[in-house]
Design a protein around this motif. Structure first.
Motif, mmCIF file in Angstrom:
data_model
loop_
_atom_site.group_PDB
_atom_site.id
_atom_site.type_symbol
_atom_site.label_atom_id
_atom_site.label_comp_id
_atom_site.label_asym_id
_atom_site.label_seq_id
_atom_site.Cartn_x
_atom_site.Cartn_y
_atom_site.Cartn_z
ATOM 1 N N SER A 81 109.310 4.057 -32.412
ATOM 2 C CA SER A 81 108.935 4.818 -31.848
ATOM 3 C C SER A 81 107.705 4.704 -31.018
ATOM 4 O O SER A 81 106.984 3.698 -31.033
ATOM 5 C CB SER A 81 108.650 5.929 -33.090
ATOM 6 O OG SER A 81 107.498 5.638 -33.480
ATOM 7 N N ALA A 82 107.205 5.653 -30.156
ATOM 8 C CA ALA A 82 106.216 5.370 -29.158
ATOM 9 C C ALA A 82 104.883 4.935 -30.069
ATOM 10 O O ALA A 82 104.034 4.265 -29.816
ATOM 11 C CB ALA A 82 105.650 6.661 -28.413
ATOM 12 N N GLY A 83 104.829 5.854 -31.284
ATOM 13 C CA GLY A 83 103.828 5.507 -32.398
ATOM 14 C C GLY A 83 103.774 4.108 -33.259
ATOM 15 O O GLY A 83 103.061 3.674 -33.747
ATOM 16 N N LYS A 84 104.954 3.360 -33.084
ATOM 17 C CA LYS A 84 105.402 2.386 -33.544
ATOM 18 C C LYS A 84 106.120 1.245 -32.936
ATOM 19 O O LYS A 84 107.003 0.742 -32.803
ATOM 20 C CB LYS A 84 106.421 2.682 -34.838
ATOM 21 C CG LYS A 84 105.810 3.199 -35.850
ATOM 22 C CD LYS A 84 106.976 3.596 -37.046
ATOM 23 C CE LYS A 84 106.598 4.368 -38.139
ATOM 24 N NZ LYS A 84 107.274 4.807 -39.338
ATOM 25 N N LYS A 129 112.678 7.841 -26.790
ATOM 26 C CA LYS A 129 114.112 8.263 -26.888
ATOM 27 C C LYS A 129 114.983 7.183 -26.442
ATOM 28 O O LYS A 129 115.923 6.902 -27.016
ATOM 29 C CB LYS A 129 114.203 9.475 -25.599
ATOM 30 C CG LYS A 129 115.544 9.935 -25.474
ATOM 31 C CD LYS A 129 115.630 10.894 -24.495
ATOM 32 C CE LYS A 129 117.052 11.468 -24.110
ATOM 33 N NZ LYS A 129 117.048 12.651 -23.175
ATOM 34 N N SER A 130 114.455 6.247 -25.800
ATOM 35 C CA SER A 130 115.125 5.247 -25.304
ATOM 36 C C SER A 130 114.933 3.692 -26.477
ATOM 37 O O SER A 130 115.823 2.917 -26.301
ATOM 38 C CB SER A 130 114.681 4.499 -23.749
ATOM 39 O OG SER A 130 115.037 5.279 -22.921
ATOM 40 N N LYS A 131 114.063 4.130 -27.198
ATOM 41 C CA LYS A 131 113.674 3.188 -28.169
ATOM 42 C C LYS A 131 113.450 1.666 -27.814
ATOM 43 O O LYS A 131 114.308 0.719 -28.314
ATOM 44 C CB LYS A 131 114.863 3.263 -29.341
ATOM 45 C CG LYS A 131 114.618 4.625 -30.264
ATOM 46 C CD LYS A 131 115.702 4.313 -31.383
ATOM 47 C CE LYS A 131 115.578 5.599 -32.357
ATOM 48 N NZ LYS A 131 114.590 6.469 -31.990
ATOM 49 N N ARG A 170 100.870 -11.241 -24.321
ATOM 50 C CA ARG A 170 100.929 -11.192 -25.891
ATOM 51 C C ARG A 170 101.533 -9.613 -26.235
ATOM 52 O O ARG A 170 101.094 -8.667 -26.060
ATOM 53 C CB ARG A 170 99.660 -11.349 -26.561
ATOM 54 C CG ARG A 170 99.933 -11.220 -28.048
ATOM 55 C CD ARG A 170 98.605 -11.629 -28.904
ATOM 56 N NE ARG A 170 97.373 -10.549 -28.305
ATOM 57 C CZ ARG A 170 97.248 -9.432 -28.798
ATOM 58 N NH1 ARG A 170 97.972 -8.952 -29.851
ATOM 59 N NH2 ARG A 170 96.142 -8.931 -28.515
ATOM 60 N N CYS A 171 102.719 -9.913 -27.144
ATOM 61 C CA CYS A 171 103.354 -8.451 -27.347
ATOM 62 C C CYS A 171 103.308 -8.634 -28.947
ATOM 63 O O CYS A 171 104.180 -9.304 -29.651
ATOM 64 C CB CYS A 171 104.582 -8.483 -27.003
ATOM 65 S SG CYS A 171 104.900 -8.301 -25.275
ATOM 66 N N THR A 172 102.422 -8.049 -29.712
ATOM 67 C CA THR A 172 102.351 -8.280 -31.152
ATOM 68 C C THR A 172 103.167 -6.737 -31.677
ATOM 69 O O THR A 172 102.815 -5.628 -31.394
ATOM 70 C CB THR A 172 100.820 -7.892 -31.650
ATOM 71 O OG1 THR A 172 100.221 -9.250 -31.059
ATOM 72 C CG2 THR A 172 100.931 -8.270 -33.218
ATOM 73 N N LYS A 173 104.243 -7.249 -32.230
ATOM 74 C CA LYS A 173 105.038 -5.618 -32.729
ATOM 75 C C LYS A 173 104.626 -5.166 -33.620
ATOM 76 O O LYS A 173 103.887 -5.743 -34.552
ATOM 77 C CB LYS A 173 106.551 -6.438 -32.752
ATOM 78 C CG LYS A 173 107.067 -7.255 -31.588
ATOM 79 C CD LYS A 173 108.444 -7.999 -32.078
ATOM 80 C CE LYS A 173 108.965 -8.466 -30.732
ATOM 81 N NZ LYS A 173 110.449 -9.249 -30.965
ATOM 82 N N TYR A 174 104.986 -3.747 -33.889
ATOM 83 C CA TYR A 174 104.666 -2.957 -35.134
ATOM 84 C C TYR A 174 105.017 -3.776 -36.235
ATOM 85 O O TYR A 174 105.910 -4.479 -36.426
ATOM 86 C CB TYR A 174 105.489 -1.859 -34.890
ATOM 87 C CG TYR A 174 105.134 -0.886 -36.050
ATOM 88 C CD1 TYR A 174 103.928 -0.194 -36.122
ATOM 89 C CD2 TYR A 174 106.218 -0.642 -37.185
ATOM 90 C CE1 TYR A 174 103.628 0.630 -37.391
ATOM 91 C CE2 TYR A 174 106.036 0.004 -38.091
ATOM 92 C CZ TYR A 174 104.558 0.637 -38.453
ATOM 93 O OH TYR A 174 104.283 1.447 -39.311
#
Length: 472
Positions: free
Chosen positions: A146-149, A116-118, A167-171
């Motif tokens: 989204s939560a899944g992405k 929701k907050s994205k 480490r934050c590996t983005k979708y």
């Protein structure tokens, strides 16, 4: 003459044994199934602090950091709690890791995200033992679809305890580049030293990362799909360099060690081609500066373990020109009934145990010199306790295995020292009629008072701490 000598040895042993003094603290509430990864932090001669977290998402979500403060007699003096951040009704939290500083603070690092907050926040919840208060600070924030992405987020600490790397590996959508945000923090000030975004266009993905004793981040890049291959990317604040392996192998989660000024990677692995005897059939010693494998030793210890989940390298020590790796192997417990039928409850809610624990001894050149099987409980379900706890005092290793084989020292040849064993079953225990399980990793030694502190759970809802005096 032999009888006189034997009698003298027995008397001296009994006198030494009788000097031990147990002090059992009162029980306090502790949710064995919900509170994860308890650890002693910020302990001094006056107080012990126990840090744990509850991280449960969903309809019955409960997300909270808990610090319990105890006095010298292990009586609970106070309990401090801090709720995790919450954006909206769909907020999800993941505990990334914890850290205790040399300035009297303990931190819990979190990933918080919401469809929701994205957005995703990486936060630190810092407890200050001087003020007995928590402070919540956002380290970084970034948008998500989204939560899944969302992102693959993980935290590692350097072997010397000076650095934290997040480490934050983005979708990554198909045909897009993989982008990872790297943040390196000072583990004592808890402030960010440097951060950097790295991008990759190849058909590999970042599976693991580690941080060296000098603050370098090492990424393990793994091939996608059915191909089995790895390479290494070393990242600093102002550089990025790839290193390859001489053969195609599949690495497990690595450890970094520093010998002098050189960094080396150690990891269990298996060959991508040919016959292999399990996912942990070799252990590599890799020079990160040269980009060269110095040794890739064969290992057969894990080949007969059924339903092996992972082999964790718990502790790494450098001593006597050797590398000492302490490991614990987790396996899934049998999901069948005695008659051979499938236990549906165990099938859908599997249980795990630490089936094997070892000490691997390697030379500074990476040669595997010996492997010692540690005496640990191999039958108990994993709830709160590790297979063993370990502390090192004046060059000697002491292992805590609770009621299984007690608290004991290792000799110079790594055999168990029979004259230096503390059994928890030989002393009058006020809670002896209850289901006691020592939490092996909860162990501390205070030299000023010659006192060891242990902890044990009592049933599924209580815990107590134990002082043992004069163990040395």
């Amino acid at each position: 003459m032999k009888k006189i000598f034997l009698f003298t040895v027995i008397i001296v042993s009994q006198l030494s044994f009788s000097q031990l003094r147990f002090e059992f603290g009162p029980t306090f509430d502790y949710d064995v199934k919900a509170e994860i990864k308890p650890e002693f932090v910020l302990t001094d001669n006056y107080n012990t602090f126990l840090l744990s977290t509850i991280n449960s998402n969903g309809l019955m979500s409960s997300n909270i950091a808990i610090v319990r403060k105890f006095d010298q007699k292990n009586q609970l003096a106070n309990t401090y709690k801090q709720q995790f951040p919450n954006f909206d009704i769909g907020t999800m939290n993941n505990v990334l890791g914890t850290c205790a500083t040399n300035t009297g603070k303990a931190a819990v690092f979190l990933e918080t995200y919401s469809t929701k907050s994205k957005k995703t926040d990486i936060s630190k919840l810092v407890f200050d033992k001087q003020t007995n208060e928590f402070t919540t600070t956002v380290v970084t924030t970034y948008p998500i679809l989204s939560a899944g992405k969302s992102a693959n987020v993980s935290l590692k600490k350097s072997d010397n305890g000076n650095y934290i790397a997040i480490r934050c590996t983005k979708y990554r959508a198909k045909e897009e580049s993989e982008v990872s945000l790297l943040l390196v923090l000072d583990a004592n000030s808890l402030e960010t030293i440097w951060q950097k975004e790295v991008s990759f266009d190849d058909k590999y993905y970042t599976e693991f990362h580690s941080v060296s004793n000098s603050g370098k981040v090492v990424l393990i890049r793994s091939a996608k799909g059915w191909k089995l291959d790895n390479y290494v990317t070393i990242v600093t604040s102002d550089s990025q360099e790839n290193k390859t392996f001489e053969e195609e192998i599949k690495l497990q989660e690595p450890k970094l060690v520093t010998i002098g000024t050189q960094d080396y990677l150690i990891a269990f692995n298996y060959p991508a081609k040919g016959v292999r005897s399990g996912d942990y059939s070799k252990i590599i010693f890799y020079d990160l500066t040269l980009g060269k494998t110095l040794q890739n030793n064969k290992v057969s210890e894990f080949s007969n373990l059924r339903k092996l989940i992972n082999v964790e390298i718990k502790n790494v020590f450098l001593q006597n020109n050797e590398i000492h790796l302490f490991t614990q192997a987790k396996t899934q417990m049998d999901d069948k009934n005695p008659d051979g039928s499938v236990n549906s409850q165990a099938f859908f809610n599997p249980k795990y145990r630490y089936e094997l624990s070892n000490l691997f001894v390697m030379s500074y050149e990476g040669t595997l010199k010996s492997i010692l099987k540690l005496q640990t409980d191999t039958s108990r379900e994993v709830l709160v306790s590790d297979s063993f706890g370990l502390i090192k005092l004046k060059g000697t290793y002491y292992l805590n295995t609770g009621h299984y084989s007690g608290f004991y020292a290792l000799n110079a040849d790594f055999s168990r020292n029979p004259n230096n064993i503390l059994s928890f079953t030989n002393y009058e225990d006020p809670d002896r009629n209850y289901n006691l399980i020592y939490v092996n990793q909860l162990i501390n030694f205070l030299p000023d008072s010659n006192r060891h502190i242990f902890a044990r759970t009592i049933g599924l809802d209580k815990m107590s701490l134990v002082n043992v005096f004069n163990t040395k």
